[in-house]
Design an enzyme around this catalytic site. Structure first.
Site, PDB file in Angstrom:
ATOM      1  N   GLY A   1       5.218   5.954 -12.788  1.00  0.00           N
ATOM      2  CA  GLY A   1       5.447   6.440 -11.421  1.00  0.00           C
ATOM      3  C   GLY A   1       6.808   6.066 -10.867  1.00  0.00           C
ATOM      4  O   GLY A   1       7.403   5.071 -11.265  1.00  0.00           O
TER       5      GLY A   1
ATOM      6  N   ARG B   1       4.219   9.756 -18.237  1.00  0.00           N
ATOM      7  CA  ARG B   1       3.194   8.734 -18.422  1.00  0.00           C
ATOM      8  C   ARG B   1       2.692   8.628 -19.861  1.00  0.00           C
ATOM      9  O   ARG B   1       1.718   7.935 -20.132  1.00  0.00           O
ATOM     10  CB  ARG B   1       2.012   9.005 -17.472  1.00  0.00           C
ATOM     11  CG  ARG B   1       2.395   8.847 -15.992  1.00  0.00           C
ATOM     12  CD  ARG B   1       1.204   8.884 -15.072  1.00  0.00           C
ATOM     13  NE  ARG B   1       1.624   8.771 -13.682  1.00  0.00           N
ATOM     14  CZ  ARG B   1       1.820   7.603 -13.040  1.00  0.00           C
ATOM     15  NH1 ARG B   1       1.631   6.456 -13.666  1.00  0.00           N
ATOM     16  NH2 ARG B   1       2.202   7.601 -11.779  1.00  0.00           N
TER      17      ARG B   1
ATOM     18  N   ASP C   1       2.296  -1.843 -18.347  1.00  0.00           N
ATOM     19  CA  ASP C   1       1.985  -1.152 -19.605  1.00  0.00           C
ATOM     20  C   ASP C   1       3.256  -0.769 -20.363  1.00  0.00           C
ATOM     21  O   ASP C   1       3.333  -0.941 -21.583  1.00  0.00           O
ATOM     22  CB  ASP C   1       1.211   0.141 -19.321  1.00  0.00           C
ATOM     23  CG  ASP C   1      -0.290  -0.117 -19.239  1.00  0.00           C
ATOM     24  OD1 ASP C   1      -0.712  -1.276 -19.484  1.00  0.00           O
ATOM     25  OD2 ASP C   1      -1.031   0.823 -18.921  1.00  0.00           O
TER      26      ASP C   1
ATOM     27  N   LYS D   1       9.607  -2.424 -13.065  1.00  0.00           N
ATOM     28  CA  LYS D   1       9.517  -1.376 -12.058  1.00  0.00           C
ATOM     29  C   LYS D   1       8.081  -1.179 -11.599  1.00  0.00           C
ATOM     30  O   LYS D   1       7.197  -1.079 -12.426  1.00  0.00           O
ATOM     31  CB  LYS D   1       9.991  -0.049 -12.669  1.00  0.00           C
ATOM     32  CG  LYS D   1       9.778   1.155 -11.785  1.00  0.00           C
ATOM     33  CD  LYS D   1       9.066   2.319 -12.508  1.00  0.00           C
ATOM     34  CE  LYS D   1       7.616   1.972 -12.788  1.00  0.00           C
ATOM     35  NZ  LYS D   1       6.825   3.094 -13.287  1.00  0.00           N
ATOM     36  N   THR D   2       7.829  -1.192 -10.331  1.00  0.00           N
ATOM     37  CA  THR D   2       6.603  -0.660  -9.735  1.00  0.00           C
ATOM     38  C   THR D   2       6.574  -0.967  -8.242  1.00  0.00           C
ATOM     39  O   THR D   2       6.778  -2.116  -7.843  1.00  0.00           O
ATOM     40  CB  THR D   2       5.303  -1.156 -10.378  1.00  0.00           C
ATOM     41  OG1 THR D   2       4.205  -0.805  -9.526  1.00  0.00           O
ATOM     42  CG2 THR D   2       5.254  -2.662 -10.566  1.00  0.00           C
ATOM     43  N   ILE D   3       6.332   0.059  -7.456  1.00  0.00           N
ATOM     44  CA  ILE D   3       6.220  -0.172  -6.018  1.00  0.00           C
ATOM     45  C   ILE D   3       5.018  -1.055  -5.708  1.00  0.00           C
ATOM     46  O   ILE D   3       4.969  -1.696  -4.668  1.00  0.00           O
ATOM     47  CB  ILE D   3       6.102   1.141  -5.207  1.00  0.00           C
ATOM     48  CG1 ILE D   3       4.854   1.949  -5.560  1.00  0.00           C
ATOM     49  CG2 ILE D   3       7.344   1.995  -5.345  1.00  0.00           C
ATOM     50  CD1 ILE D   3       4.490   3.001  -4.505  1.00  0.00           C
ATOM     51  N   ASP D   4       4.024  -1.096  -6.618  1.00  0.00           N
ATOM     52  CA  ASP D   4       2.805  -1.866  -6.364  1.00  0.00           C
ATOM     53  C   ASP D   4       3.050  -3.366  -6.323  1.00  0.00           C
ATOM     54  O   ASP D   4       2.215  -4.114  -5.823  1.00  0.00           O
ATOM     55  CB  ASP D   4       1.756  -1.570  -7.444  1.00  0.00           C
ATOM     56  CG  ASP D   4       1.286  -0.123  -7.396  1.00  0.00           C
ATOM     57  OD1 ASP D   4       1.627   0.579  -6.423  1.00  0.00           O
ATOM     58  OD2 ASP D   4       0.595   0.310  -8.328  1.00  0.00           O
TER      59      ASP D   4
ATOM     60  N   LYS E   1      -6.684   5.097  22.599  1.00  0.00           N
ATOM     61  CA  LYS E   1      -8.005   5.657  22.283  1.00  0.00           C
ATOM     62  C   LYS E   1      -8.293   5.923  20.817  1.00  0.00           C
ATOM     63  O   LYS E   1      -9.338   6.485  20.504  1.00  0.00           O
ATOM     64  CB  LYS E   1      -8.221   6.936  23.095  1.00  0.00           C
ATOM     65  CG  LYS E   1      -7.259   8.050  22.802  1.00  0.00           C
ATOM     66  CD  LYS E   1      -7.570   9.277  23.673  1.00  0.00           C
ATOM     67  CE  LYS E   1      -6.584  10.394  23.371  1.00  0.00           C
ATOM     68  NZ  LYS E   1      -6.726  11.552  24.245  1.00  0.00           N
ATOM     69  N   TYR E   2      -7.401   5.537  19.921  1.00  0.00           N
ATOM     70  CA  TYR E   2      -7.658   5.789  18.500  1.00  0.00           C
ATOM     71  C   TYR E   2      -7.612   4.519  17.670  1.00  0.00           C
ATOM     72  O   TYR E   2      -6.772   3.654  17.883  1.00  0.00           O
ATOM     73  CB  TYR E   2      -6.625   6.746  17.904  1.00  0.00           C
ATOM     74  CG  TYR E   2      -6.688   8.152  18.445  1.00  0.00           C
ATOM     75  CD1 TYR E   2      -7.820   8.929  18.269  1.00  0.00           C
ATOM     76  CD2 TYR E   2      -5.592   8.699  19.117  1.00  0.00           C
ATOM     77  CE1 TYR E   2      -7.871  10.225  18.757  1.00  0.00           C
ATOM     78  CE2 TYR E   2      -5.633   9.993  19.607  1.00  0.00           C
ATOM     79  CZ  TYR E   2      -6.781  10.752  19.438  1.00  0.00           C
ATOM     80  OH  TYR E   2      -6.815  12.027  19.918  1.00  0.00           O
TER      81      TYR E   2
ATOM     82  N   ARG F   1      -3.323   0.789  -6.385  1.00  0.00           N
ATOM     83  CA  ARG F   1      -4.721   0.855  -6.826  1.00  0.00           C
ATOM     84  C   ARG F   1      -5.199  -0.484  -7.367  1.00  0.00           C
ATOM     85  O   ARG F   1      -6.289  -0.938  -7.056  1.00  0.00           O
ATOM     86  CB  ARG F   1      -4.862   1.959  -7.890  1.00  0.00           C
ATOM     87  CG  ARG F   1      -6.261   2.126  -8.454  1.00  0.00           C
ATOM     88  CD  ARG F   1      -6.555   3.548  -8.853  1.00  0.00           C
ATOM     89  NE  ARG F   1      -6.543   4.429  -7.710  1.00  0.00           N
ATOM     90  CZ  ARG F   1      -7.561   4.574  -6.860  1.00  0.00           C
ATOM     91  NH1 ARG F   1      -8.693   3.899  -7.013  1.00  0.00           N
ATOM     92  NH2 ARG F   1      -7.462   5.384  -5.847  1.00  0.00           N
TER      93      ARG F   1
END
Lengths: 568, 568
Positions: free
Chosen positions: A106, A170, A201, A227-230, A267-268, A277
């Site tokens: 990704g 991928r 991986d 690398k990974t935004i996670d 109100k929200y 993930r």
């Protein structure tokens, strides 16, 4: 300063080299994108001058070193490399290298700068070298699909987001046949080295390639880049993965805006699902940046063995207390992978996969009797739309598609139901209206922050130097990241030292374990110490859009600083 | 520049005055928010020095002037006001005024600066004046719920997004009783003036209040200010509504990021729904900023009497052609109000409202026979989830909730179905995967751009001056917006000159007609001249995050510049 009549997004066309695929169209840039191309990047002092590459102590593995040693007989146990200043250039500047580079998995902001870093290193220290960009990820290696990267070719991608310079993919290099294809490419292009830019991986794969090339006596060395935004690929020597800083700041900008909207409207309840993930680092970092009323951290839910009912009750308790204070609004952060952390949900899904593979789903619901009592209870607790999603949306293997479940909408419905129950009991008198959001794709390809721009450039520069020094099986490592760029440390870490084994299909497989949110780590502890205050009082912070100049432009994310012990 | 160890979102606490509600918590700021507080705002030259307020020619109405004249006997036909430089201060600086201000309707970036502009005007030119902020919108006027605005109170909100200084509301002052309440408040607070910051409805309401106060011989004057991110409140004298610039830039940042993601990944079509129910200005502006492959403009769909099938086919044609070129990805912009522009959908919904009010919805579908053939055909064309939404989700009056339909998801399903049909016919061989997005709340409360910050400040300053000059029933008007702020023109425009009448329940009601996207206007024409090129080639532009300093920080949106004839 006066506002002048300049068109926002005033554009300029930068012609790309006419390569078969990418050169088909020329790229159009906004003013800001163009100004970023010209942003000059600082280098760590050690890389800016003469340096030599020095070995550290021998390494071992993160777990099961004996098994890792067996899996990597050629590269296991390698020492770390450290760049140190030297009187003269330690590496031959007359050597010409042929280096390949590949983006894997990704998108993450900064990938282009890693490539630029490798490119500039070779230009500066091994003039006449050649660099090939493999197209579309690891498949580009296997199919020998590549483009030669020239100065003109890489120029328009400097400090730009995205992976569109050579694109990503991928695919994995796994089977003996695929390794054979990679070897053929390495031989055909006479590669001295390969840089694999990817996540856990892909870096495991990079190490397998390093091992394979060495065992076949190929000269091709392999270096990985984190690398990974996670943010779940990190260790002592690799304090963070690139892209995390930019992505979190983009999400935090949006969250901050939604917070002010929530407070203004009154109100929200905004339920914001965030990408990530496997681990909840993004949610935790965004919480530290913005102070939401509720943030669910998957690792904590798992550690406390919480049920979906527990999670719902936790939210409903806070919403009820806020209603008593007159606050019928709020902001709630939810990691994308939340339900993967809830054991009972995993159990239900496993049972559903089993039952739905063999049973006919009858209207009367006889099939449901096959569920265990706990799973049946959970199933009945779920909103109808989620029940249907679980029953109907299956992947080609017939499995429930957990990734497709819109967790934020599910939680809104569950909270609504529970609040109605409490209203009937008289314990809740507020108003509840949920709004759902998912922030994901917006953050993967933004313009990299100054931090990610510099970090990636240093990672790439270091990868070039490690290959120049003949190293293989290492991951490019840049440290001391809380200091100014000039003081950053640079080196390489044995990829095998990050590894453990997992048993799959009766065989040991090497894995770089994902770095999860540590409940004893500084970022989570800071969050945990403040969340009750954030829950009931409104301590929202709106970080605003990422700035590239000015006082906030060189800020570093909280997670990294806290883990480095810089921020209390 | 080196990245230093500064925590992103480094926070500082700004204590608010201890007013009953808002002072309950102190607000926490990010570094960027804090830096914006200190951002000094330029004033149009005419406001910075001595000026006098000069009358223009008498005004009429946008339509049906006779009816408007009858509805507004006291304020109809007023001339415009223009501020012109003068030797000496034209207005008495010893007069102390009592002014109320109210925020009405949805949030828009810059609202706080309008209030700061009024405040600073009074401080500078009518020292000793008092300013009251009505809490929670027009209800605050009716209930006389207010806070006195002091220097300390307004300070933390300078250049900040949101409406949280005094909050907003959607109530209207409509009935004779409500007008009575407003009068009571005006008398009780001895108000010389009231500034209503709002959209078309709120400004109509402001004019009704002006008329009412004058007819009752109250001294209270009323001035309106043009607010709405939707950009649909504008005319010759009021070239844009505030908030539009910031909101569009925030959405365009996200769209640009998603575009680079689409190009890098190469496998998704992103369907982006954008806020803006009545008019499609936001979608059009974002298209001009980012160059998406497809942008649907509601006004065009309506003018061409397109059906949902036409719209779907238009998208599918482009997607098919792109597939032939090897592009199985793209970005599609959809205005929130799209289906309101499709006549056949309106007809179906009207029929459903009628049928479902009287018929039982039977499983066998006998109820469907009550639909006209065209509506039945359309209903059967809709994806099942949308059919269910139309049948099940009704408001308290039993009506279909059009606003709840997730148009972007509906279109993804319809495109999927049509592509499958074409695949079977052999005319489509690509891959299609849709991703849906809705960008709305993220843009309403962002930090205002330099343009919106300055524009709002000038609007507020002008409103103060107009009240000081004894004007009523005008809307604050700042023009020549393509020039540097110093050269902006300042004045007031008769609200009745913006009005027409609509017949409702057998009575004429005054309305400020929403400014729709003009198909003959410069912004749409520019878009129309370029969209085919954008459709098949990839001309994506990523504007990046809003910058507050540097070369792009004073950029103005395309729509405004094109309408002013500045941009070709």
């Amino acid at each position: 300063m006066a506002a002048a009549a300049v068109a926002n997004g005033g554009v300029s066309t930068v012609k790309l080299s006419s390569t078969p695929e990418i050169g088909r169209y020329s790229t159009v840039y906004s003013e800001l994108q163009r100004s970023r191309i010209d942003h000059s990047l600082p280098l760590p002092r050690v890389l800016a001058g003469n340096f030599s590459v020095v070995d550290g102590p021998k390494s071992t593995a993160a777990g099961n070193p004996d098994e890792i040693a067996k899996l990597f007989p050629c590269v296991f146990g390698q020492p770390s490399s450290i760049m140190v200043p030297s009187e003269s250039e330690g590496l031959s500047s007359t050597q010409k290298l042929k280096i390949g580079v590949v983006l894997s998995g990704g998108q993450a902001p900064g990938g282009h700068n890693v490539i630029c870093g490798i490119f500039d290193y070779l230009q500066a220290r091994a003039k006449g070298s050649t660099i090939y960009g493999f197209r579309g990820g690891p498949a580009g290696i296997m199919k020998c699909k590549y483009v030669e990267l020239t100065s003109d070719f890489v120029h328009p991608y400097r400090n730009q987001g995205g992976f569109d310079m050579i694109c990503s993919g991928r695919d994995k290099i796994e089977t003996p046949e695929q390794f054979k294809q990679a070897e053929e490419t390495a031989v055909k292009l006479d590669l001295d080295g390969l840089v694999v830019i990817g996540g856990d991986d892909s870096n495991t794969n990079a190490c397998l390639l390093a091992e394979n090339f060495r065992s076949k006596n190929l000269k091709t060395r392999v270096i990985g880049c984190p690398k990974t935004i996670d943010g779940d690929l990190k260790c002592k020597e690799v304090p963070t993965s690139f892209g995390f800083d930019t992505a979190c700041k983009i999400y935090a900008e949006m969250i901050g805006n939604v917070m002010i909207d929530a407070r203004s409207t009154g109100k929200y309840y905004h339920f914001v699902r965030l990408m990530g993930r496997a681990a909840s680092h993004i949610t935790l970092e965004c919480a530290l940046q913005t102070h939401p009323n509720i943030s669910l951290i998957g690792e904590e839910v798992f550690a406390k063995k919480q049920t979906l009912k527990n999670v719902t009750d936790y939210m409903v308790d806070i919403i009820s207390k806020r209603a008593e204070r007159g606050f019928n609004y709020g902001v709630i952060l939810i990691p994308e992978g939340l339900i993967d952390f809830i054991p009972e949900v995993q159990k239900l899904i496993a049972e559903l996969n089993e039952i739905l593979a063999h049973e006919v789903v009858d209207e009367a619901g006889v099939w449901k009797t096959k569920l265990t009592p706990q799973s049946l209870e959970l199933f009945d607790l779920l909103p109808q739309a989620i029940q249907e999603q679980l029953m109907l949306e299956r992947d080609p293997h017939g499995n429930v598609q957990v990734a497709k479940i819109e967790t934020e909408k599910m939680l809104i419905q569950m909270v609504e139901t529970e609040l109605e129950k409490r209203r009937e009991q008289g314990s809740y008198k507020g108003q509840f209206r949920g709004q759902s959001h998912f922030f994901g794709y917006e953050g993967r390809c933004g313009l990299p922050t100054n931090f990610d721009s510099s970090y990636c450039y240093a990672l790439g520069y270091a990868a070039g130097a490690l290959l120049h020094a003949g190293k293989t099986g290492l991951i490019s490592s840049v440290g001391n990241l809380a200091a100014p760029v000039e003081e950053w440390t640079v080196g390489g870490t044995a990829l095998t030292s990050l590894m453990d084994v997992e048993r799959r299909h009766g065989k040991f497989k090497p894995v770089i374990k994902k770095a999860m949110v540590e409940l004893e780590g500084a970022p989570f502890k800071k969050f945990a110490s403040m969340r009750d205050e954030w829950a009931l009082n409104n301590r929202y912070i709106s970080p605003g859009p990422i700035q590239f100049v000015g006082p906030t432009s060189n800020a570093v994310n909280h997670t990294l600083l806290l883990e480095l012990g810089v921020q209390a």
